[in-house]
Design a protein around this motif. Sequence first.
Motif, PDB file in Angstrom:
ATOM      1  N   LEU A 148       0.793  -1.236   0.042  1.00 51.74           N
ATOM      2  CA  LEU A 148       0.088  -0.130   0.016  1.00 51.74           C
ATOM      3  C   LEU A 148       0.791   1.076   0.035  1.00 51.74           C
ATOM      4  N   ASP A 149       1.872   1.240   0.885  1.00 53.38           N
ATOM      5  CA  ASP A 149       2.936   2.380   0.491  1.00 53.38           C
ATOM      6  C   ASP A 149       3.325   2.751  -0.874  1.00 53.38           C
ATOM      7  N   LEU A 150       3.524   1.652  -1.632  1.00 54.52           N
ATOM      8  CA  LEU A 150       3.950   1.922  -2.985  1.00 54.52           C
ATOM      9  C   LEU A 150       2.682   2.257  -3.911  1.00 54.52           C
ATOM     10  N   ALA A 151       1.679   1.792  -3.715  1.00 52.69           N
ATOM     11  CA  ALA A 151       0.205   2.014  -4.341  1.00 52.69           C
ATOM     12  C   ALA A 151       0.114   3.666  -4.022  1.00 52.69           C
ATOM     13  N   GLY A 204       7.026   9.608  -1.962  1.00 52.90           N
ATOM     14  CA  GLY A 204       8.099   8.798  -1.733  1.00 52.90           C
ATOM     15  C   GLY A 204       8.080   7.652  -0.645  1.00 52.90           C
ATOM     16  N   TYR A 205       8.821   6.662  -1.065  1.00 56.93           N
ATOM     17  CA  TYR A 205       9.082   5.486   0.072  1.00 56.93           C
ATOM     18  C   TYR A 205      10.254   4.975   0.105  1.00 56.93           C
ATOM     19  N   ASP A 259      14.291   2.243  -7.339  1.00 54.66           N
ATOM     20  CA  ASP A 259      15.738   1.664  -7.395  1.00 54.66           C
ATOM     21  C   ASP A 259      16.236   0.898  -6.021  1.00 54.66           C
ATOM     22  N   THR A 260      17.078   0.012  -5.902  1.00 55.66           N
ATOM     23  CA  THR A 260      17.651  -0.338  -4.784  1.00 55.66           C
ATOM     24  C   THR A 260      18.454   1.005  -4.069  1.00 55.66           C
ATOM     25  N   ILE A 261      18.671   0.977  -2.622  1.00 48.60           N
ATOM     26  CA  ILE A 261      19.074   1.997  -1.981  1.00 48.60           C
ATOM     27  C   ILE A 261      20.656   1.976  -2.312  1.00 48.60           C
ATOM     28  N   THR A 262      21.419   0.580  -2.535  1.00 49.45           N
ATOM     29  CA  THR A 262      22.581   0.454  -2.957  1.00 49.45           C
ATOM     30  C   THR A 262      22.509   0.537  -4.408  1.00 49.45           C
ATOM     31  N   PRO A 263      23.042   1.484  -5.234  1.00 50.84           N
ATOM     32  CA  PRO A 263      22.606   1.768  -6.645  1.00 50.84           C
ATOM     33  C   PRO A 263      23.100   0.560  -7.583  1.00 50.84           C
ATOM     34  N   ILE A 275      13.934   2.111  -2.766  1.00 47.62           N
ATOM     35  CA  ILE A 275      13.794   3.650  -2.610  1.00 47.62           C
ATOM     36  C   ILE A 275      12.857   3.899  -4.057  1.00 47.62           C
ATOM     37  N   ALA A 276      11.868   4.689  -3.837  1.00 46.22           N
ATOM     38  CA  ALA A 276      10.915   5.004  -4.661  1.00 46.22           C
ATOM     39  C   ALA A 276      10.336   6.363  -4.538  1.00 46.22           C
TER      40      ALA A 276
END
Length: 262
Positions: A192-195, A204-205, A230-234, A245-246
């Motif tokens: 639900l955070d992403l939605a 963002g989330y 993306d991932t937190i670690t690129p 991370i979004a």
Amino acid sequence: MQGSANLNIMIKAARAAGRSLVKDFREVENLQVSAKGAGDFVSRADIAAERIVHEILSEARPNYGWVGEESTSHEGKDPTRRWIVDPLDGTTNYLHGLPHWAVSIALEHKGEIVSAVVFDPAKDELFMAEKGMGAFMNESRLRVSNRHRLIECLFATGLPFGGKSELPAVLRDLGRLLPATAGVRRSGAASLDLAYVAGGRYDGYWERGTKPWDIAAGILILREAGGFFDTITPEGDVLASGEIIAANGDVFESFAKLIRQA
């Protein structure tokens, strides 16, 4: 949204599991006098919901593989496709009688999520997306917010519990983010955070320690609504890494920079 046959099957499964969970949710409040009793009850509700989803999906697509939170993963006769399912995302909320939880179903094809459903039965909100077809909540098209200043943005995250190892990193994240933004929320259901980012409710989330079934459906809904992740670690793989991370495109880079600081 005019969905594919696969998406329609996913919606059917999510709604059926949602009905079962809502029925059991009404009993949770009566069980709060015994933490063990309530916990056992919710575990049974969770497993029953996954069984409903599995039966509907496997009957319609018997050759697809399966990854579920409550059951053993298996590869199907078609090795290119698999369902990724969380029958009850937000179990702790459910256990405590909080009406914020969801059924999450994603379809992966050749390593990419191509169809997604996140259903919030308590609010009757059905989030859905297919690759290249946009994202929707019920009958309304979803778009990420257009906020571009961090100080105006509201973010969501998941906070570690029970002594999880991610706690120090998350506390550092909060120390950098809270002074620079409009706030952070911890609602207890990653799907639900992403939605909500997809629909502009959050800007963002981010979270560490996720599982594929927590975020698989949400990442497609977000992408189809114009968001970035993306991932937190690129340069990692979001589903494999357990971190994400979004955000909307306007603040993604500045948001990511804050989270990625050593």
